[in-house]
Design a protein around this motif. Structure first.
Motif, PDB file in Angstrom:
ATOM      1  N   ALA A   1      -3.851  -5.724  -1.516  1.00 13.54           N
ATOM      2  CA  ALA A   1      -3.880  -5.465  -3.081  1.00 13.54           C
ATOM      3  C   ALA A   1      -3.156  -3.765  -3.051  1.00 13.54           C
ATOM      4  O   ALA A   1      -3.469  -2.742  -3.006  1.00 13.54           O
ATOM      5  CB  ALA A   1      -5.430  -4.696  -4.099  1.00 13.54           C
ATOM      6  N   VAL A   2      -2.402  -4.571  -4.397  1.00 13.69           N
ATOM      7  CA  VAL A   2      -1.129  -3.028  -3.879  1.00 13.69           C
ATOM      8  C   VAL A   2      -0.611  -3.502  -5.756  1.00 13.69           C
ATOM      9  O   VAL A   2      -0.800  -3.613  -6.448  1.00 13.69           O
ATOM     10  CB  VAL A   2       0.494  -3.935  -3.039  1.00 13.69           C
ATOM     11  N   SER A   3      -0.949  -1.491  -5.819  1.00 17.33           N
ATOM     12  CA  SER A   3      -0.144  -1.028  -7.068  1.00 17.33           C
ATOM     13  C   SER A   3       0.366   0.530  -7.075  1.00 17.33           C
ATOM     14  O   SER A   3       0.239   1.107  -5.769  1.00 17.33           O
ATOM     15  CB  SER A   3      -1.568  -0.624  -8.051  1.00 17.33           C
ATOM     16  N   GLY A   4       1.240   0.740  -8.308  1.00 11.76           N
ATOM     17  CA  GLY A   4       2.181   2.076  -8.547  1.00 11.76           C
ATOM     18  C   GLY A   4       3.125   2.026  -7.402  1.00 11.76           C
ATOM     19  O   GLY A   4       3.513   1.014  -6.930  1.00 11.76           O
ATOM     20  N   GLU A   5       3.760   2.718  -7.380  1.00 11.32           N
ATOM     21  CA  GLU A   5       5.274   3.614  -7.324  1.00 11.32           C
ATOM     22  C   GLU A   5       5.142   4.621  -5.798  1.00 11.32           C
ATOM     23  O   GLU A   5       3.599   5.985  -6.732  1.00 11.32           O
ATOM     24  CB  GLU A   5       6.228   3.365  -7.923  1.00 11.32           C
TER      25      GLU A   5
ATOM     26  N   ARG B   1       1.746   4.887  -4.300  1.00 13.04           N
ATOM     27  CA  ARG B   1       2.162   2.544  -4.127  1.00 13.04           C
ATOM     28  C   ARG B   1       0.248   2.739  -3.245  1.00 13.04           C
ATOM     29  O   ARG B   1       0.807   3.014  -2.166  1.00 13.04           O
ATOM     30  CB  ARG B   1       3.432   2.475  -3.026  1.00 13.04           C
ATOM     31  N   THR B   2      -0.128   2.713  -4.186  1.00 13.69           N
ATOM     32  CA  THR B   2      -1.665   2.635  -3.265  1.00 13.69           C
ATOM     33  C   THR B   2      -1.481   0.808  -2.996  1.00 13.69           C
ATOM     34  O   THR B   2      -1.286   0.173  -3.670  1.00 13.69           O
ATOM     35  CB  THR B   2      -2.761   2.860  -4.757  1.00 13.69           C
ATOM     36  N   ILE B   3      -1.931   0.787  -1.548  1.00  8.93           N
ATOM     37  CA  ILE B   3      -2.147  -0.476  -0.864  1.00  8.93           C
ATOM     38  C   ILE B   3      -3.564  -0.557  -0.503  1.00  8.93           C
ATOM     39  O   ILE B   3      -4.425   0.480   0.502  1.00  8.93           O
ATOM     40  CB  ILE B   3      -1.320  -0.344  -0.124  1.00  8.93           C
ATOM     41  N   VAL B   4      -4.475  -1.517  -0.676  1.00  9.29           N
ATOM     42  CA  VAL B   4      -5.789  -1.521  -0.668  1.00  9.29           C
ATOM     43  C   VAL B   4      -6.495  -3.008   0.081  1.00  9.29           C
ATOM     44  O   VAL B   4      -6.895  -3.726  -0.348  1.00  9.29           O
ATOM     45  CB  VAL B   4      -6.955  -1.802  -1.759  1.00  9.29           C
ATOM     46  N   PRO B   5      -5.931  -2.788   1.533  1.00 10.99           N
ATOM     47  CA  PRO B   5      -6.102  -4.062   2.885  1.00 10.99           C
ATOM     48  C   PRO B   5      -7.966  -4.697   2.032  1.00 10.99           C
ATOM     49  O   PRO B   5      -8.534  -3.689   2.422  1.00 10.99           O
ATOM     50  CB  PRO B   5      -5.797  -3.667   3.567  1.00 10.99           C
ATOM     51  N   GLU B   6      -8.190  -5.469   2.694  1.00  7.94           N
ATOM     52  CA  GLU B   6      -8.939  -6.252   3.341  1.00  7.94           C
ATOM     53  C   GLU B   6      -8.883  -6.247   4.948  1.00  7.94           C
ATOM     54  O   GLU B   6      -8.214  -6.915   5.190  1.00  7.94           O
ATOM     55  CB  GLU B   6      -9.810  -8.006   2.491  1.00  7.94           C
ATOM     56  N   LEU B   7      -9.661  -5.155   5.489  1.00 14.05           N
ATOM     57  CA  LEU B   7     -10.184  -5.128   6.739  1.00 14.05           C
ATOM     58  C   LEU B   7     -10.204  -6.494   7.527  1.00 14.05           C
ATOM     59  O   LEU B   7     -11.106  -7.639   7.313  1.00 14.05           O
ATOM     60  CB  LEU B   7     -10.833  -4.575   7.492  1.00 14.05           C
ATOM     61  N   PRO B   8      -9.708  -6.806   8.880  1.00  8.15           N
ATOM     62  CA  PRO B   8      -9.217  -7.561   9.526  1.00  8.15           C
ATOM     63  C   PRO B   8     -11.154  -8.356   9.476  1.00  8.15           C
ATOM     64  O   PRO B   8     -12.171  -7.675   9.853  1.00  8.15           O
ATOM     65  CB  PRO B   8      -9.312  -7.573  10.899  1.00  8.15           C
TER      66      PRO B   8
ATOM     67  N   ALA C   1       2.377   6.186   6.587  1.00  5.06           N
ATOM     68  CA  ALA C   1       1.819   6.750   6.117  1.00  5.06           C
ATOM     69  C   ALA C   1       0.460   7.778   5.560  1.00  5.06           C
ATOM     70  O   ALA C   1       0.486   7.777   6.502  1.00  5.06           O
ATOM     71  CB  ALA C   1       1.650   4.442   5.378  1.00  5.06           C
ATOM     72  N   ILE C   2       0.110   7.598   4.742  1.00 10.80           N
ATOM     73  CA  ILE C   2      -0.886   8.400   4.647  1.00 10.80           C
ATOM     74  C   ILE C   2      -1.849   7.408   4.542  1.00 10.80           C
ATOM     75  O   ILE C   2      -1.550   6.252   3.753  1.00 10.80           O
ATOM     76  CB  ILE C   2      -1.056   8.819   3.125  1.00 10.80           C
TER      77      ILE C   2
END
Length: 264
Positions: free
Chosen positions: A13-17, A46-53, A85-86
């Motif tokens: 999920a991606v949101s923000g800049e 730019r906040t990126i919240v992945p689902e881990l493998p 990236a952080i």
């Protein structure tokens, strides 16, 4: 907005800049565990919240924690457009983030390790072996109560029944094979020999009452990392971003240079 990274193998999920910030979730939870803090973070990043493998729609990967870390390094590089990236990891996500930073230091500009460590004590290792064994014999439902106790104090569970039901449901959606593989990996993990060579600025944070990755693990981790600072989050357990979102953001805000303090 959901997007796919690492050649379509990692959903996020991606949101923000702004500068890229990735959030890695814990083993006993899912990416929704960051929902309470994403809006504030997305005001600055730019906040990126992945689902881990192996979680959600992200493809599983064979080869233990190192293979998971390699897959996530590809995802971070892709999601961040090739710039460092952080990365913030909570619990299992913290172990993945640490392993990734060791193996692929160029993809990380700053690291936040929340309720993680470099190695478990023998009782900690045995807990993972037991969870894997019981889940194999009786299914995830048989260890749900144990899993929730590792995430939240009993008092917190009693005070937040709706949240706890949501977290139980999320845990039960976990792929049992992925869960057991992660338990096996954590039961044998020891990254301590690799810490002295790390140069990434790191903030180590831990909930005061975390029973899954107790505070001494964070003390040891912060002491061994050359550029680490340590913060204890009072009154919290293993997922402080869910239990006390504002306090969690206040604890990492100076490290991230957030534009504004969380409002709630």
């Amino acid at each position: 907005m959901d997007r796919l990274f690492a050649s379509g193998t990692v959903s996020a999920a991606v949101s923000g800049e702004g500068p890229p910030l990735l959030l890695f979730h814990s083993l006993l939870s899912d990416r929704a565990s960051f929902d309470a803090v994403v809006p504030d973070l997305a005001a600055s990043f730019r906040t990126i919240v992945p689902e881990l493998p192996g979680f959600g729609r992200s493809h599983a990967v064979d080869g233990g924690l190192a293979a998971v870390a390699d897959r996530m390094a590809d995802a971070v590089h892709d999601a961040a457009g090739g710039v460092p990236a952080i990365v913030l990891g909570n619990g299992y996500g913290g172990f993945v983030a640490l392993q990734m930073a060791i193996r692929h230091p160029a993809v990380v500009s700053k690291l936040i390790l929340a309720d993680a460590g470099a190695a478990f004590s023998e009782p900690g290792r045995e807990a993972f072996r037991t969870m894997a064994k019981v889940s194999r014999e009786k299914g995830l439902a048989a260890i749900t109560d144990v899993a929730m106790r590792r995430l939240f104090a009993v008092e917190f569970q009693a005070q937040h029944p709706a949240l706890m039901q949501d977290r139980r449901d999320a845990f039960l959606r976990t792929d049992p094979d992925v869960f057991r593989a992660a338990c096996d990996a954590l039961a044998s993990l020891d990254l301590r020999a690799d810490l002295a060579g790390m140069t990434v600025p790191t903030r180590v944070v831990v909930g005061e009452f975390d029973e899954a990755t107790p505070p001494p693990m964070s003390y040891e981790l912060a002491a061994a990392l050359p550029r680490a600072s340590l913060r204890i989050i009072p009154g919290c357990a293993h997922v402080p971003q869910l239990q006390s979102p504002k306090l969690f953001l206040d604890t990492i805000g100076d490290f991230l240079s957030l534009k504004q303090t969380a409002s709630a």
